[in-house]
Design an enzyme around this catalytic site. Structure first.
Site, PDB file in Angstrom:
ATOM      1  CG  LEU A 139       4.343 -35.618 -27.193  1.00  0.00           C
ATOM      2  CD1 LEU A 139       3.232 -35.193 -28.152  1.00  0.00           C
ATOM      3  CD2 LEU A 139       4.827 -34.418 -26.398  1.00  0.00           C
ATOM      4  CG  ASP A 140       4.691 -37.350 -20.089  1.00  0.00           C
ATOM      5  OD1 ASP A 140       5.482 -38.249 -20.410  1.00  0.00           O
ATOM      6  OD2 ASP A 140       4.970 -36.425 -19.296  1.00  0.00           O
ATOM      7  N   PRO A 141       1.041 -39.316 -21.756  1.00  0.00           N
ATOM      8  CG  PRO A 141       0.336 -41.389 -20.905  1.00  0.00           C
ATOM      9  CD  PRO A 141       1.518 -40.446 -20.921  1.00  0.00           C
TER      10      PRO A 141
END
Length: 322
Positions: free
Chosen positions: A49-51
């Site tokens: 998951l992206d930041p």
């Protein structure tokens, strides 16, 4: 003078932690914090998951890491905030605004676009992604201002809901297949509406049968005792809950763990979870062809012994064959 660093004594930990990943941390940063809290020797996650994104992130420890690939291929559900009228360099709120257009979206427009992006669609992966070209992630090229040609890929949007919560803002919920980029979906929806868009927020609410209701935050995990942290782990077989269960007797189980095929009255099946009967233990995955049970990913005897030494945990199967 710096205080001496505390050495963490690692130990074998086996199972799956359902983490509600916080905003601002990468998936690997979240994994490393959980690994430290559990003092685990070996850990991995089931897709990033992206930041910018929060939500369901299954973390695998020990023997469970052998089955993490199964959840890379799982369907997922996301809820995203879509800001209309502004296109950014990254497709999300972290990028620079590169285009601005007026917004005039009607209910009919939303219904048309919702139908347009439901079902099989083609997406061009974004430059700000972890896909690699010549061993280098695309986002590194993007930071250097280099544009790489990306072939479109086929994905499946099982369900798409677009709800206008303000004249220039949508709440988008989507059930999607593996490989779907939600940032790209948000951008494409904005283009189809004629105004452009970017994601202002992104939250994964489910993946492969795991949802937010079963997740724990890092803060909550940190507040627990060591025993309570371990109690949060699901068994490794939770990753194969959709598989058909086959149980083997002691002799067949030992031979199966040695990588040998077993024969039995079984129908052909691509997804099988294999258990031993005495002691009751998860052995690994298999597939069945012409009445032969063919080993796939297997636990080793040491891992099984370590798991059996822990408190018993419920299994996640209702279908059984013999």
């Amino acid at each position: 003078m710096n205080a001496p660093r505390t050495r963490v004594q690692r130990r074998p930990v086996h199972g799956v932690l359902l983490l509600d990943k916080p905003l601002g941390l990468s998936s690997n940063q979240a994994l490393q914090r959980a690994k430290w809290l559990l003092r685990a020797e070996k850990a991995g996650h089931t897709g990033t998951l992206d930041p910018l994104a929060t939500g369901v992130l299954p973390l695998c420890f020990g023997a469970a890491t052998k089955f993490s690939q199964l959840h890379l291929d799982a369907d997922k559900t996301y809820v995203a905030g879509v800001q209309l009228g502004f296109k950014t360099s990254t497709g999300d709120a972290e990028g620079d605004v590169i285009a601005e257009r007026p917004v005039a979206v009607t209910a009919d427009d939303l219904a048309r676009v919702q139908a347009q992006f439901t079902g099989p669609i083609r997406q061009v992966p974004p430059m700000h992604s972890a896909l690699k070209k010549d061993g280098k992630p695309l986002y590194e090229y993007a930071r250097e201002g280099v544009e790489i040609e990306r072939p479109p890929r086929d994905v499946l949007i099982h369900r798409l809901s677009l709800n206008a919560t303000a004249p220039d803002f949508l709440e988008m919920e989507a059930d999607v297949s593996k490989g779907t980029y939600i940032r790209t979906l948000g951008e494409d929806v904005g283009e189809a509406l004629g105004c452009g868009a970017h994601l202002s927020s992104l939250r994964r609410t489910a993946t492969g049968g795991f949802d937010l209701a079963r997740c724990i935050t890092l803060e909550a995990l940190e507040a627990l005792s060591e025993e309570e942290r371990l109690a949060q782990l699901l068994p490794a077989e939770a990753l194969v809950a959709g598989h058909t269960r086959v149980t083997l007797g002691t002799e067949d189980a030992a031979r199966f763990l040695a990588g040998l095929r077993r024969r039995g009255d079984w129908a052909d099946n691509e997804t099988v979870a294999v258990f031993g009967s005495e002691p009751p233990a998860f052995l690994g995955t298999a597939h069945i062809v012409a009445n032969e049970l063919i080993p796939g990913r297997l636990l080793n005897p040491i891992e099984i012994q370590q798991i059996l030494l822990n408190a018993p945990v419920p299994h996640f199967f209702c279908e059984t064959t013999s």
